[in-house]
Design an enzyme around this catalytic site. Structure first.
Site, PDB file in Angstrom:
ATOM      1  CG  ASP A  43     -24.812  22.212   3.004  1.00 38.09           C
ATOM      2  OD1 ASP A  43     -24.205  23.124   3.496  1.00 38.09           O
ATOM      3  OD2 ASP A  43     -25.450  21.334   3.544  1.00 38.09           O
ATOM      4  CG  HIS A  66     -17.651  22.522   6.912  1.00 36.87           C
ATOM      5  ND1 HIS A  66     -18.764  22.012   6.001  1.00 36.87           N
ATOM      6  CD2 HIS A  66     -17.971  22.373   7.866  1.00 36.87           C
ATOM      7  CE1 HIS A  66     -19.704  21.966   6.848  1.00 36.87           C
ATOM      8  NE2 HIS A  66     -19.505  21.676   7.909  1.00 36.87           N
ATOM      9  N   GLY A  96       0.790  -1.278   0.118  1.00 41.86           N
ATOM     10  CA  GLY A  96       0.105  -0.028   0.174  1.00 41.86           C
ATOM     11  C   GLY A  96       0.784   1.352  -0.097  1.00 41.86           C
ATOM     12  CE  LYS A 147     -28.217  20.722   9.737  1.00 36.29           C
ATOM     13  NZ  LYS A 147     -27.199  20.416   8.705  1.00 36.29           N
TER      14      LYS A 147
END
Length: 325
Positions: A230, A138, A46, A202
């Site tokens: 959003d 964000h 990996g 919410k």
């Protein structure tokens, strides 16, 4: 010494990780250049191997990587690419993260929790990044996590431009999926010819990830075409619930718009069947419209290319979103 001395010139080089090569190619095309040939492969255990096939000494290097699944692999690959550039004597390294990973973990909600968004910035800096470019973080505070320039770009003009071309803004209401996005909704409302606003109340579980319940609409949406916006949509539960609440409140149409379509399962099923007229996103993450008739994907490549150009030419990135608050 023979021959004449020529004036030194700046040298831009663009690199793309393996997560989203299509976006890298699109940005290179916008810039009128090509991606630097790169050997990238995984070892059996990996581990990731990276080698650039041309010199980067003294170059202004831009390293793009999307952060979709497997997110941690692509994050590690970008860090290794930056390290390889640093050790190859690149003059300046700009990390381009269209979608900033771990952005939702930007603060501690309870004790013994990490601030993973800060850790990402620290990792980029340690690897050798001099600058970060990202789109629609964000939260704005993430800009302060990196000790260097952070260019926070905005996809709103791309999304609102498409909406204004396709829909009648005279009957439009901009809807935030929660109270925390109201400031962003205000910017959208101004861009959409002063459209009225509403938001969905919410509640979120602190114990279960992606567990949100949409309760009721605050504002008048009866008979309106609603733009439900959003910054990112992950599993789609919040947005699908908001569509239901808006329809119950009398909304005529609901159009969903987001910058980052994470679309983890079962988002595709939820959003294609929730009753939304259209789901609009950008290609900050790889997207496929196959089997999803109401999904529209807009290109972020022109915005990223203009940003890279301004940085390379030591211009003003701010001019790309002048007029925004």
């Amino acid at each position: 010494m023979t021959g004449k001395v020529t004036e030194s010139h700046k040298n831009m080089k663009l690199f793309s990780g393996r997560a989203h090569p299509e976006l890298g190619e699109a940005v290179a095309k916008e810039l009128g250049t090509e991606l630097v040939p790169t050997t990238a492969r995984d070892f059996a255990n990996g581990e990731i191997f990276i080698r650039f096939e041309e010199s980067v000494r003294g170059a202004d290097c831009f390293v793009m990587q999307a952060h979709n699944q497997p997110l941690n692999k692509w994050l590690m690959e970008q860090l290794i690419m930056i390290d390889a550039l640093k050790r190859g004597s690149a003059k300046r390294i700009t990390a381009i993260l269209p979608f900033y990973p771990y952005a939702r973990q930007d603060k501690k909600h309870r004790g013994r929790e990490p601030i993973s968004a800060r850790l990402i910035a620290d990792l980029l800096q340690t690897a050798g990044a001099d600058r970060i470019v990202s789109v629609d973080l964000h939260t704005d505070q993430i800009q302060g996590f990196f000790d260097g320039p952070v260019d926070h770009m905005h996809a709103m003009p791309i999304l609102t431009g498409y909406i204004k071309d396709k829909y009648d803004t005279a009957n439009m209401t901009v809807v935030s999926p929660d109270a925390g996005r109201v400031k962003t909704a205000e910017k959208w409302a101004n861009e959409l010819d002063g459209a009225p606003m509403a938001f969905v109340h919410k509640t979120r579980s602190v114990d279960e990830a992606n567990k949100v319940v949409s309760n009721r609409v605050v504002g008048d949406v009866e008979g309106k075409d609603c733009i439900l916006l959003d910054d990112m949509i992950d599993t789609g539960g919040t947005i699908a619930g908001a569509v239901r609440v808006l329809k119950e409140a009398g909304a005529q149409k609901v159009i969903i718009a987001c910058t980052h379509g994470v679309f983890s399962d079962p988002a595709r099923e939820r959003l294609s069947q929730c009753g939304a007229e259209e789901v609009i996103t950008t290609d900050t993450l790889p997207q496929s419209t196959e089997g999803w008739s109401n999904l529209t994907v807009l290109s972020i490549a022109p915005l990223l290319a203009r940003t890279i150009h301004e940085i390379f030419e030591n211009g003003s990135v701010t001019t790309l979103f002048e007029g925004e608050a």
